[in-house]
Design a protein around this motif. Structure first.
Motif, short mmCIF file in Angstrom:
data_model
loop_
_atom_site.label_atom_id
_atom_site.label_comp_id
_atom_site.label_asym_id
_atom_site.label_seq_id
_atom_site.Cartn_x
_atom_site.Cartn_y
_atom_site.Cartn_z
N PRO A 198 0.86 -1.25 -0.05
CA PRO A 198 -0.12 0.00 0.01
C PRO A 198 0.87 1.25 0.07
O PRO A 198 2.01 1.03 0.69
N ASN A 257 -5.91 0.73 -2.17
CA ASN A 257 -4.89 0.85 -1.03
C ASN A 257 -3.66 1.60 -1.62
O ASN A 257 -2.62 1.46 -0.88
N ARG A 258 -3.90 2.45 -2.66
CA ARG A 258 -2.82 3.07 -3.36
C ARG A 258 -3.60 4.57 -3.67
O ARG A 258 -4.66 4.58 -4.20
N ARG A 300 -1.20 2.35 4.21
CA ARG A 300 -2.38 2.34 3.59
C ARG A 300 -3.32 3.48 4.06
O ARG A 300 -3.46 3.83 5.02
N SER A 340 -6.19 5.86 5.22
CA SER A 340 -7.30 5.63 5.90
C SER A 340 -7.79 7.06 6.41
O SER A 340 -7.05 8.16 5.94
#
Length: 335
Positions: A39, A113-114, A86, A88
């Protein structure tokens, strides 16, 4: 393209793009050492209007989570940065030019996640802000060096951009042996130590910078931050109080003095300085509203917390926690 203007149009934040490509393709395109499958939060910082022959400023990017620093990196020679994290909710980026904060951007989180966040700094707006600013923006400091020393400085900066902080540190150390009066090199050395959480070394370097140039606000504020980093709270308060006395219009000095008082559990003293930082840099320091809201919520002053959240959302309307904050406001606003 959609843009967000921060610090009096000093920073122009480009549209956030969710990246669908594979990480190895991202690495190939950017030249960043991103492991396959990892990520990542990454992007590129561009500088518009930089005069030909002008040294590219030292750009640092910090990854924050709910206002607290998670990681801090310098951009490479092409302006790229990355964090193996990651994306968030609650993540934001803080941008510094030659260690002076110039803006922040909240990340808009999707399913990937990127995440890529590109940024453009307007050099002309920055220079204009520096000449008459009340936002705490710091200009690229100047120091007269020999041609050999200037070449060493450029080599050290190139090493930092390449992620070779150890190599850069050794060059800077040699430079201050050769010329112990170079306060900017001492400051850069302190900044490198601080970024690696080597707080005693950072403190020593910033103190050396101030021995040479006592009115160098950047070194004084960063010294206070380093003392905060090693939880030397009373010393941080002493240093940052002096920084505010010398430069009362520094948003950073007021901000970190407020943080020092919070660390000392003196919230009533912290509030005034945090509010002053917001007054000086209302958008760049918008995250302080979240700190104040948490403070008021902990003191069971929920109506005041709701007021802070409301002001924050007026400045950052697309915050990922918008719905949750709006519900808090609805539940706790006095009718």
């Amino acid at each position: 393209m959609k843009h967000f203007f921060l610090v009096g149009a000093v920073v122009v934040f480009g549209l956030v793009a969710q990246v669908a490509a594979q990480v190895d393709e991202v690495s190939e395109a950017t030249g960043l050492p991103i492991p396959i499958g990892a990520p990542v939060i990454y992007g590129q910082v561009a500088i518009e209007g930089l005069p030909k022959g002008e040294r590219r400023p030292n750009i640092f990017v910090s990854l924050l989570l709910s206002g607290s620093q998670v990681d801090r990196r310098q951009t490479d020679s092409r302006g790229y940065f990355f964090f193996l994290q990651r994306p968030s909710h609650g993540h934001s980026l803080l941008f510094e030019m030659d260690a002076g904060e110039v803006g922040r951007s909240n990340l808009i989180i999707g399913n990937s996640n990127r995440l890529r966040q590109d940024v453009t700094l307007d050099w002309r707006a920055l220079k204009g802000a520096v000449q008459g600013t009340k936002t705490g923006v710091v200009s690229a400091a100047a120091y007269s060096r020999s041609s050999g020393a200037e070449k060493s400085f450029d080599s050290a900066m190139a090493a930092v951009r390449a992620g070779k902080n150890g190599e850069a540190t050794e060059i800077f150390k040699k430079m201050v042996v050769d010329d112990p009066k170079d306060y900017l090199v001492w400051t850069m050395l302190g900044t490198l130590h601080d970024s690696e959480k080597k707080y005693p070394e950072a403190v020593s370097a910033f103190e050396k910078a101030l021995e040479q140039k006592a009115d160098f606000s950047l070194a004084r504020v960063n010294l206070g931050r380093a003392e905060l980093g090693r939880t030397n709270t009373e010393k941080a308060i002493e240093i940052l109080s002096k920084a505010v006395e010398i430069e009362p219009t520094s948003a950073d000095a007021n901000h970190f003095l407020g943080e020092a008082y919070l660390q000392a559990k003196k919230g009533s003293l912290a509030v005034g300085f945090l509010n002053k930082a917001i007054e000086l840099a209302p958008v760049a320091k918008a995250d302080i509203h979240l700190r104040l809201a948490a403070l008021y919520n902990g003191a069971k002053l929920k109506d005041r917390a709701a007021a802070e959240y409301k002001i924050f959302l007026e400045k950052v309307p697309n915050h990922p926690d918008k719905k949750k904050l709006e519900q808090y406001i609805k539940d706790n606003t006095l009718r």
